[in-house]
Design a protein around this motif. Structure first.
Motif, PDB file in Angstrom:
ATOM      1  N   PRO A  76       0.850  -1.199   0.000  1.00 19.44           N
ATOM      2  CA  PRO A  76       0.000   0.000   0.000  1.00 19.44           C
ATOM      3  C   PRO A  76       0.882   1.244   0.000  1.00 19.44           C
ATOM      4  O   PRO A  76       2.035   1.208   0.421  1.00 19.44           O
ATOM      5  CB  PRO A  76      -0.777  -0.119   1.318  1.00 19.44           C
ATOM      6  CG  PRO A  76      -0.736  -1.576   1.647  1.00 19.44           C
ATOM      7  CD  PRO A  76       0.608  -2.050   1.172  1.00 19.44           C
ATOM      8  N   ARG A  77       0.333   2.345  -0.439  1.00 21.67           N
ATOM      9  CA  ARG A  77       1.090   3.591  -0.475  1.00 21.67           C
ATOM     10  C   ARG A  77       1.421   4.063   0.941  1.00 21.67           C
ATOM     11  O   ARG A  77       0.562   4.094   1.818  1.00 21.67           O
ATOM     12  CB  ARG A  77       0.297   4.674  -1.208  1.00 21.67           C
ATOM     13  CG  ARG A  77       1.073   5.983  -1.391  1.00 21.67           C
ATOM     14  CD  ARG A  77       0.298   6.980  -2.244  1.00 21.67           C
ATOM     15  NE  ARG A  77       1.077   8.208  -2.458  1.00 21.67           N
ATOM     16  CZ  ARG A  77       2.019   8.354  -3.365  1.00 21.67           C
ATOM     17  NH1 ARG A  77       2.299   7.345  -4.160  1.00 21.67           N
ATOM     18  NH2 ARG A  77       2.689   9.490  -3.490  1.00 21.67           N
ATOM     19  N   SER A  78       2.673   4.444   1.165  1.00 20.93           N
ATOM     20  CA  SER A  78       3.103   4.972   2.455  1.00 20.93           C
ATOM     21  C   SER A  78       4.418   5.715   2.246  1.00 20.93           C
ATOM     22  O   SER A  78       5.325   5.197   1.593  1.00 20.93           O
ATOM     23  CB  SER A  78       3.304   3.851   3.483  1.00 20.93           C
ATOM     24  OG  SER A  78       3.695   4.385   4.733  1.00 20.93           O
ATOM     25  N   PRO A 125       8.246   4.212  -2.142  1.00 26.04           N
ATOM     26  CA  PRO A 125       9.058   2.990  -2.125  1.00 26.04           C
ATOM     27  C   PRO A 125       8.275   1.784  -1.591  1.00 26.04           C
ATOM     28  O   PRO A 125       7.741   1.816  -0.496  1.00 26.04           O
ATOM     29  CB  PRO A 125      10.215   3.365  -1.204  1.00 26.04           C
ATOM     30  CG  PRO A 125      10.363   4.840  -1.395  1.00 26.04           C
ATOM     31  CD  PRO A 125       8.940   5.331  -1.475  1.00 26.04           C
ATOM     32  N   GLY A 126       8.192   0.742  -2.402  1.00 25.08           N
ATOM     33  CA  GLY A 126       7.444  -0.454  -2.035  1.00 25.08           C
ATOM     34  C   GLY A 126       6.101  -0.526  -2.722  1.00 25.08           C
ATOM     35  O   GLY A 126       5.518  -1.601  -2.856  1.00 25.08           O
ATOM     36  N   ARG A 162       9.197   2.822   6.161  1.00 27.86           N
ATOM     37  CA  ARG A 162       8.076   3.642   5.728  1.00 27.86           C
ATOM     38  C   ARG A 162       7.253   4.154   6.915  1.00 27.86           C
ATOM     39  O   ARG A 162       7.380   3.668   8.035  1.00 27.86           O
ATOM     40  CB  ARG A 162       7.190   2.830   4.774  1.00 27.86           C
ATOM     41  CG  ARG A 162       7.974   2.248   3.628  1.00 27.86           C
ATOM     42  CD  ARG A 162       7.203   1.314   2.688  1.00 27.86           C
ATOM     43  NE  ARG A 162       5.868   0.978   3.050  1.00 27.86           N
ATOM     44  CZ  ARG A 162       4.853   0.934   2.173  1.00 27.86           C
ATOM     45  NH1 ARG A 162       5.061   1.222   0.889  1.00 27.86           N
ATOM     46  NH2 ARG A 162       3.639   0.588   2.562  1.00 27.86           N
ATOM     47  N   GLU A 163       6.412   5.136   6.632  1.00 24.37           N
ATOM     48  CA  GLU A 163       5.595   5.754   7.665  1.00 24.37           C
ATOM     49  C   GLU A 163       4.649   4.763   8.328  1.00 24.37           C
ATOM     50  O   GLU A 163       4.296   4.892   9.500  1.00 24.37           O
ATOM     51  CB  GLU A 163       4.792   6.905   7.052  1.00 24.37           C
ATOM     52  CG  GLU A 163       4.094   7.794   8.056  1.00 24.37           C
ATOM     53  CD  GLU A 163       3.405   8.969   7.386  1.00 24.37           C
ATOM     54  OE1 GLU A 163       2.609   8.722   6.429  1.00 24.37           O
ATOM     55  OE2 GLU A 163       3.645  10.121   7.784  1.00 24.37           O
ATOM     56  N   ASP A 164       4.223   3.717   7.594  1.00 22.93           N
ATOM     57  CA  ASP A 164       3.299   2.736   8.149  1.00 22.93           C
ATOM     58  C   ASP A 164       3.997   1.689   9.017  1.00 22.93           C
ATOM     59  O   ASP A 164       3.367   0.737   9.484  1.00 22.93           O
ATOM     60  CB  ASP A 164       2.503   2.051   7.042  1.00 22.93           C
ATOM     61  CG  ASP A 164       3.380   1.312   6.030  1.00 22.93           C
ATOM     62  OD1 ASP A 164       4.620   1.253   6.230  1.00 22.93           O
ATOM     63  OD2 ASP A 164       2.835   0.788   5.039  1.00 22.93           O
ATOM     64  N   ASN A 228       7.412  -5.816   9.254  1.00 26.90           N
ATOM     65  CA  ASN A 228       7.081  -4.745  10.182  1.00 26.90           C
ATOM     66  C   ASN A 228       8.326  -4.413  11.017  1.00 26.90           C
ATOM     67  O   ASN A 228       9.039  -5.309  11.440  1.00 26.90           O
ATOM     68  CB  ASN A 228       5.937  -5.149  11.115  1.00 26.90           C
ATOM     69  CG  ASN A 228       4.611  -5.219  10.373  1.00 26.90           C
ATOM     70  OD1 ASN A 228       4.440  -4.550   9.345  1.00 26.90           O
ATOM     71  ND2 ASN A 228       3.690  -6.009  10.867  1.00 26.90           N
ATOM     72  N   SER A 229       8.577  -3.133  11.193  1.00 26.03           N
ATOM     73  CA  SER A 229       9.766  -2.731  11.950  1.00 26.03           C
ATOM     74  C   SER A 229       9.577  -2.970  13.443  1.00 26.03           C
ATOM     75  O   SER A 229       8.475  -3.189  13.916  1.00 26.03           O
ATOM     76  CB  SER A 229      10.046  -1.246  11.693  1.00 26.03           C
ATOM     77  OG  SER A 229       8.949  -0.468  12.079  1.00 26.03           O
TER      78      SER A 229
END
Length: 229
Positions: A76-78, A125-126, A162-164, A228-229
């Protein structure tokens, strides 16, 4: 991208300046293409400068699980927050970049040598499409974030947080050098229907008269996995 024009480099001063220039091109299904160039002083080797350009976004894929998972098509966009390339000691935050009134992609602020830029109107990115990340090879104070970009090899990895909270891992497919006079826009920015990453930088011989490198170094990479980070 565009940065303040540097003075003509000379052997007596290590002062470095660079400018990023990408003519805006419409290709394929209307996604933006960008071409960049950097200026640098004679005090820094003609290593590459950096710049990547994303393609238009496409339908998002499901979010990955907490564990590492394959992500062949896209996420997904992030927005990206940080880039890490362990093989060349890169660990830097992102700043969004846009195309200015002149049709050129603005460059990351020259005041921060450890800063990468990403084309905010293209794929993140992604995300499915071709995402482009940009950065300087050097600044007036010395080497910058993508000084060693041209030394990457096939199989090296690039991690983008990413932000997510997802860390997208890209695997380098190839690193190639192209003359700016004959830059293959279609090949570099083509939308392959999967999540692609392009890191573009200056390379080759530095032309003191033009205050610019003659070539661009392009890193071609694809999304290999996400976690997931």
């Amino acid at each position: 991208m565009a940065a303040p024009q540097p003075s003509t480099p000379d052997s007596a001063s290590p002062a470095i300046g660079r400018s990023l220039l990408w003519p805006l091109i419409a290709v394929g299904l209307g996604f933006l293409l960008v071409y960049n160039s950097f200026d640098a002083s004679a005090g820094v080797p003609p290593a590459p400068s950096v710049v990547s350009l994303p393609a238009a976004s496409a339908p998002a894929a499901p979010s990955p699980s907490a564990s590492t998972s394959a992500a062949p098509s896209g996420l997904p966009r992030s927005e990206p927050e940080r880039i890490s390339i362990k093989s060349i000691a890169v660990d830097a935050p992102f700043t969004p970049l846009s195309v200015g009134p002149s049709g050129q992609l603005d460059a990351p602020p020259a005041s921060d040598p450890n800063l990468a830029g990403w084309f905010k109107d293209g794929a993140t990115p992604g995300e499915r499409g071709t995402s482009v990340v940009a950065g300087h090879v050097d600044t007036k104070t010395g080497p910058a974030v993508f000084l060693l970009l041209s030394t990457l090899k096939a199989g090296n990895t690039v991690d983008i947080t990413r932000e997510d909270g997802v860390v997208a891992t890209f695997e380098v497919d190839s690193v190639e050098t192209f003359s700016k006079a004959d830059f293959p826009d279609d090949r570099v920015y083509a939308d392959k229907g999967t999540a692609q990453l392009r890191l573009i930088t200056c390379g080759g011989v530095y032309d003191k008269k033009k205050k610019d490198y003659e070539d661009n170094v392009v890193v071609f990479a694809h999304l290999a996995s996400a976690r997931n980070s």
